[in-house]
Design a protein around this motif. Structure first.
Motif, PDB file in Angstrom:
ATOM      1  N   VAL A 144       0.835  -1.200   0.000  1.00  0.00           N
ATOM      2  CA  VAL A 144       0.000   0.000   0.000  1.00  0.00           C
ATOM      3  C   VAL A 144       0.874   1.257   0.000  1.00  0.00           C
ATOM      4  N   GLN A 190      -4.537  -4.441   6.905  1.00  0.00           N
ATOM      5  CA  GLN A 190      -5.002  -4.059   5.569  1.00  0.00           C
ATOM      6  C   GLN A 190      -5.792  -2.759   5.624  1.00  0.00           C
ATOM      7  N   SER A 234      -3.723   0.316   6.831  1.00  0.00           N
ATOM      8  CA  SER A 234      -2.847   0.897   5.810  1.00  0.00           C
ATOM      9  C   SER A 234      -3.639   1.645   4.751  1.00  0.00           C
ATOM     10  N   LEU A 235      -4.763   1.083   4.320  1.00  0.00           N
ATOM     11  CA  LEU A 235      -5.569   1.749   3.292  1.00  0.00           C
ATOM     12  C   LEU A 235      -6.164   3.055   3.793  1.00  0.00           C
ATOM     13  N   LYS A 266      -3.212   5.643   4.242  1.00  0.00           N
ATOM     14  CA  LYS A 266      -2.707   6.077   2.936  1.00  0.00           C
ATOM     15  C   LYS A 266      -3.677   7.040   2.267  1.00  0.00           C
ATOM     16  N   GLY A 276      -3.200  -3.062  -3.916  1.00  0.00           N
ATOM     17  CA  GLY A 276      -2.425  -3.156  -2.686  1.00  0.00           C
ATOM     18  C   GLY A 276      -3.130  -4.019  -1.663  1.00  0.00           C
ATOM     19  N   GLY A 308     -10.341  -0.304  -3.038  1.00  0.00           N
ATOM     20  CA  GLY A 308      -9.025   0.084  -2.572  1.00  0.00           C
ATOM     21  C   GLY A 308      -8.986   1.562  -2.234  1.00  0.00           C
ATOM     22  N   LEU A 309      -7.851   2.196  -2.515  1.00  0.00           N
ATOM     23  CA  LEU A 309      -7.664   3.589  -2.124  1.00  0.00           C
ATOM     24  C   LEU A 309      -8.686   4.527  -2.754  1.00  0.00           C
TER      25      LEU A 309
END
Length: 451
Positions: A105, A150, A153-154, A157, A400, A417-418
């Motif tokens: 990530v 997980q 971090s997402l 970020k 990621g 995701g992001l």
């Protein structure tokens, strides 16, 4: 509601009792500084968090052994499904994978501050649409402790703050993982520790669902019951999927050896997840030949096969269970598969769009026009050609990791995701411009797109 200091990470750090309202307010207060951090700084924190996870591996594994021992007793007593126990286990390799996903990530491009569109409204008056964080995310999950790094971090970020609620079966592991993450954050004064917080009880999470002033999004990741409870009991927007009723359709033009491998992988590789295939649809012209290749492999793997009337008639003497109407609408998440022979592509698409959950569906065919029709007309978040449904995953898609999967058509769809954790805002730059000039006709809009 007062949260016991032994169950709330925020309270445990301060040595005080906290309420769910306190936790939500702390998260809201943390959202502004977190959303303002540079990408370079966020990445530095994530790399430090990955190192911290690896260094804390003995502590994480020891906590997990406590949870696993209790879960094993529950499985033996019939109080827990064996599949949940499998999801719960964390060993040395699992900790290494957690850290690796966090580093993945960190390597992703910055999702914030991206110019999504630009328009000149008039000379000196410029409108920019720019990506920005969502804010505070409530996240509920079951069994899988690896979800914590997980999601941590997402959300970091993407400049967001997260309040977690894990299942009681993983309470010790979850508490240690969040503690490791928060201790890592303590080494960076610029970032509040309340960027990540943990609730333990259902009652606490139920109260969080009412905090629509502080929480911007709820993401439930787990069973059908969990997801639909959240959808029914919160005014906060919910991102989630109801079920993963996924299909593989084997077309008359399929390479049958390839098809057998794809069907087997989609069902057997990891049957307990939402992107595993639950129903195989087979064109009538190739059914017998495919079954000769596939069914022995499924049987050897311990898969229970439930067939439609045509399948049973084609395979007399085979150990097949008659499929019911309910089977077509069931997510097994187990070594069970329903099998249906269909007349053609239209029948396959009609079946998927009627019984499916808009999650992931695949076609196996060598005919490109047939594949295009399937990919265009099947109404699912992920549609695949000559590939296993198990590829529908945030990590495998290059995201990621994923915060979850959405079957919705609004905001985010498929593995999230992001990008799914950002929204956008409009920024208007002027030079003393006023609307009266345009209302009176003294000035006129140009509405010129900018690069």
């Amino acid at each position: 509601m007062t949260i016991n200091s032994s169950t709330s990470s925020a309270a445990a750090d301060t040595g005080t009792q906290a309420t769910v309202a306190d936790v939500a307010r702390r998260a809201r207060d943390a959202a502004r500084p977190v959303g303002s951090l540079s990408d370079e700084f966020r990445n530095r924190v994530l790399l430090a968090a990955a190192d911290a996870l690896e260094n804390a591996a003995p502590e994480i594994i020891a906590a997990n052994e406590i949870d696993v021992a209790a879960a094993e007793r529950q499985v033996a007593n019939g109080q827990m499904a064996a599949v949940l126990l499998k999801r719960l286990r964390v060993g040395p390799k699992g900790v290494q994978e957690m850290a690796a996903r966090v580093r993945d990530v960190a390597r992703l491009p910055d999702p914030l501050g991206r110019r999504l569109a630009a328009t000149e409204l008039d000379e000196g008056l410029t409108l920019i649409r720019e990506s920005c964080p969502l804010g505070v995310i409530g996240f509920a999950f079951e069994s899988r402790p690896e979800v914590i790094p997980q999601v941590g971090s997402l959300t970091l970020k993407s400049g967001n703050v997260v309040i977690l609620k894990g299942g009681s079966e993983a309470a010790h592991t979850n508490r240690v993982l969040v503690s490791v993450w928060r201790k890592c954050l303590a080494g960076f004064p610029e970032i509040p520790a309340d960027t990540i917080q943990l609730l333990q009880t259902r009652e606490e999470f139920h109260e969080l669902l009412t905090r629509d002033h502080e929480v911007d999004l709820i993401v439930p990741r787990g069973s059908y019951d969990l997801i639909h409870f959240v959808m029914r009991n919160s005014r906060i927007p919910v991102l989630g999927h109801g079920e993963g009723i996924c299909h593989v359709y084997v077309d008359r033009a399929a390479d049958l050896s390839q098809a057998a491998g794809i069907c087997f992988d989609a069902k057997v590789q990891y049957p307990a997840v939402c992107n595993a295939a639950e129903t195989l649809l087979v064109h009538q012209d190739v059914a017998k030949e495919l079954f000769d290749l596939l069914l022995p492999r499924l049987r050897e793997a311990g898969v229970e096969m439930r067939g439609c009337a045509r399948t049973l008639a084609l395979l007399p003497g085979e150990d097949l269970v008659p499929a019911t109407e309910q089977d077509w609408a069931t997510e097994y998440t187990d070594l069970i598969v329903s099998i249906k022979i269909v007349d053609d592509l239209d029948a396959a698409i009609d079946h998927i769009n009627h019984y499916g959950s808009r999650h992931t569906d695949a076609i196996v065919t060598s005919d490109e026009p047939t594949a295009r029709r399937f990919l265009n007309e099947v109404d699912s978040a992920s549609v695949l050609h000559n590939a296993s449904t198990r590829f529908a995953d945030g990590f495998r898609y290059g995201l990621g990791a994923e915060i979850g999967i959405s079957n919705s058509k609004l905001h985010a769809r498929g593995p999230v995701g992001l990008d799914g954790l950002t929204t956008y805002k409009y920024k208007l730059y002027g030079e003393g411009h006023i609307v009266a000039d345009y209302a009176s006709g003294r000035k006129h809009f140009t509405h010129k797109p900018l690069p």
